[in-house]
Design an enzyme around this catalytic site. Structure first.
Site, short mmCIF file in Angstrom:
data_model
loop_
_atom_site.label_atom_id
_atom_site.label_comp_id
_atom_site.label_asym_id
_atom_site.label_seq_id
_atom_site.Cartn_x
_atom_site.Cartn_y
_atom_site.Cartn_z
N ALA A 74 0.84 -1.21 0.00
CA ALA A 74 0.00 0.00 0.00
C ALA A 74 0.87 1.26 0.00
CB ALA A 74 -0.93 0.00 1.20
N PRO A 75 0.41 2.33 -0.67
CA PRO A 75 -0.89 2.50 -1.32
C PRO A 75 -0.98 1.97 -2.76
CG PRO A 75 0.30 4.57 -1.39
CD PRO A 75 1.16 3.62 -0.60
N GLY A 76 0.13 1.50 -3.32
CA GLY A 76 0.05 0.87 -4.62
C GLY A 76 0.95 1.43 -5.71
N CYS A 126 12.17 4.43 3.12
CA CYS A 126 12.24 5.89 2.91
C CYS A 126 12.76 6.57 4.17
CB CYS A 126 10.88 6.45 2.50
SG CYS A 126 9.55 6.19 3.69
#
Length: 435
Positions: free
Chosen positions: A104-106, A223
């Site tokens: 997610a989110p994709g 990240c």
């Protein structure tokens, strides 16, 4: 105190470049988009400032584009430029079987899917709410050969021993690369959270290792900038597995990692908000086989509808009660793993008729026979749930803007009744906009 400690650590990490990092925090966020080449061509866009160095389909943009008609059609994904770097390094081939473990989110899943033809993607997210967002983006971008799962990694590992050619672990992290975007990332920063994230990342990697084929590629990304979650996790993984090799990412952007490791780091002064990527190859083992479900035979009502709508039908089908699903590769038996969607949800057989779904009309690889073209103004009306006064053949039709379907309706020959799901319609004060 936590903020002081964070900046102190960054100063120690970056040394001579610390001032450049601090200056980058005061600059606007990098805004980007990644074009879905299965649905659109580069020359269709007029908002592209310059190509991103991180991915061939990614560009910097100068404005928000969430209500752009092509975004609604699934022709592009809004994505911070450096976020596309991990999939670029994964180097997906068209026939790969790929697992995106924390999806997610994709953004990364839909990027993987854009490279697949005869391959297959399992896109997993453990958080139920985020998994629904993932599913929505998968459908908007028109992915066909995919399963979206909502599971813990240990349950997946019980089913898929040594089964995947490529695995992406974009791991949950402390999010130091998000500090410029979200104040909460800095306000909630702590050494304890970094240590918690590192422990979880190591556990996820162990399960990912067990699901990777011999000769397969695993990309680990975060990240965050924390050594504990980046280079230290890589070193720990290499120590545990003699058959895992750290391989050259073979890219020039960003910079090499610390601790003399051939990984890539991206800081804000490198053209993106922040990313860490490591690439591994599994050297030994015995490949497993995906457990396959027997394809179901569709009834004559469904077959008749599909032949009226499509020039080429899916190769395989799965039927759950009256719901019909289709894709071009075999359906997989996920055992006790929670599956939100496998293949394209085509529609339902209800009282001797076939009722298509919205997702049926969003598939990138489908060649629709029955479609109607609308103007920008008509698209806006349709996205607000209005009926279109437009002549076309009777029955269900794909409604398109410049050739790109964004939903469907049912025509009586003179007008098209709106079938856009209410949850996907625009709010009253929100409008389709190309400016």
């Amino acid at each position: 105190m936590s903020q002081e400690m964070y900046f102190s650590r960054m100063k120690e990490l970056l040394k001579d470049e610390y001032d450049a990092y601090m200056e980058s925090l005061s600059k606007p966020l990098y805004r980007g988009m990644r074009i879905n080449l299965k649905k659109a061509e580069l020359n269709e866009f007029d908002h592209l400032e310059s190509p991103s160095q991180f991915c061939k389909e990614s560009y910097y943009v100068d404005k928000p584009l969430g209500n752009h008609p092509y975004h609604i059609c699934g022709c592009f994904y809004l994505q911070e430029p450096s976020a596309s770097s991990a999939v670029e390094i994964l180097d997906v081939q068209e026939d790969d079987y790929v697992l995106d473990l924390c999806a997610a989110p994709g953004g990364k899943s839909t990027q993987i899917a854009s490279h697949l033809k005869s391959g297959y993607l399992v896109s997993n997210e453990i958080d139920a709410k985020r998994a629904q967002i993932l599913l929505s983006n998968i459908e908007r971008m028109g992915v066909k050969n995919v399963a979206v799962t909502n599971s813990s990694v240990d349950k997946l590992a019980k089913v898929f021993d040594c089964c995947f050619d490529k695995i992406l672990v974009d791991a949950p992290c402390s999010g130091e690369g998000m500090i410029k975007k979200h104040d909460i990332a800095l306000n909630h920063w702590s050494i304890e959270n970094i240590e918690l994230c590192a422990a979880r990342q190591k556990e996820i990697l162990e399960y990912a290792y067990s699901m990777l084929k011999p000769g397969g590629t695993l990309v680990y990304s975060t990240c965050t900038y924390a050594l504990e979650e980046d280079e230290d996790v890589v070193l720990s993984f290499l120590e545990k597995h003699e058959d895992i090799q750290l391989v050259d990412p073979e890219v020039l952007w960003g910079r090499k990692g610390f601790k003399d490791l051939n990984v890539r780091r991206i800081f804000p002064m490198d053209g993106g908000e922040g990313h860490f990527i490591a690439k591994f190859k599994k050297q030994s083992g015995i490949a497993g086989k995906l457990p396959i479900l027997k394809s179901k035979k569709i009834d004559k009502i469904t077959e008749k509808f599909l032949k009226e709508q499509l020039n080429t039908l899916p190769n395989y089908y799965y039927i759950d009660n009256d719901r019909v699903y289709g894709m071009d590769v075999c359906f997989v038996d996920f055992k006790k793993v929670k599956v939100l969607r496998q293949g394209v949800y085509l529609g339902d057989v209800i009282k001797n008729r076939f009722e298509p779904s919205h997702s049926f009309y969003m598939v990138a690889d489908f060649d629709y026979k029955r479609k109607v073209e609308v103007t920008l103004e008509e698209m806006d009306l349709f996205m607000h749930g209005e009926v279109l006064q437009k002549e076309c053949d009777k029955g269900y039709v794909a409604v398109c803007y410049k050739g790109h379907p964004f939903g469907f309706g049912k025509s009586d020959g003179r007008q098209i009744k709106n079938k856009i799901p209410k949850g996907l319609r625009l709010l009253p004060n929100s409008h389709v906009n190309i400016d």
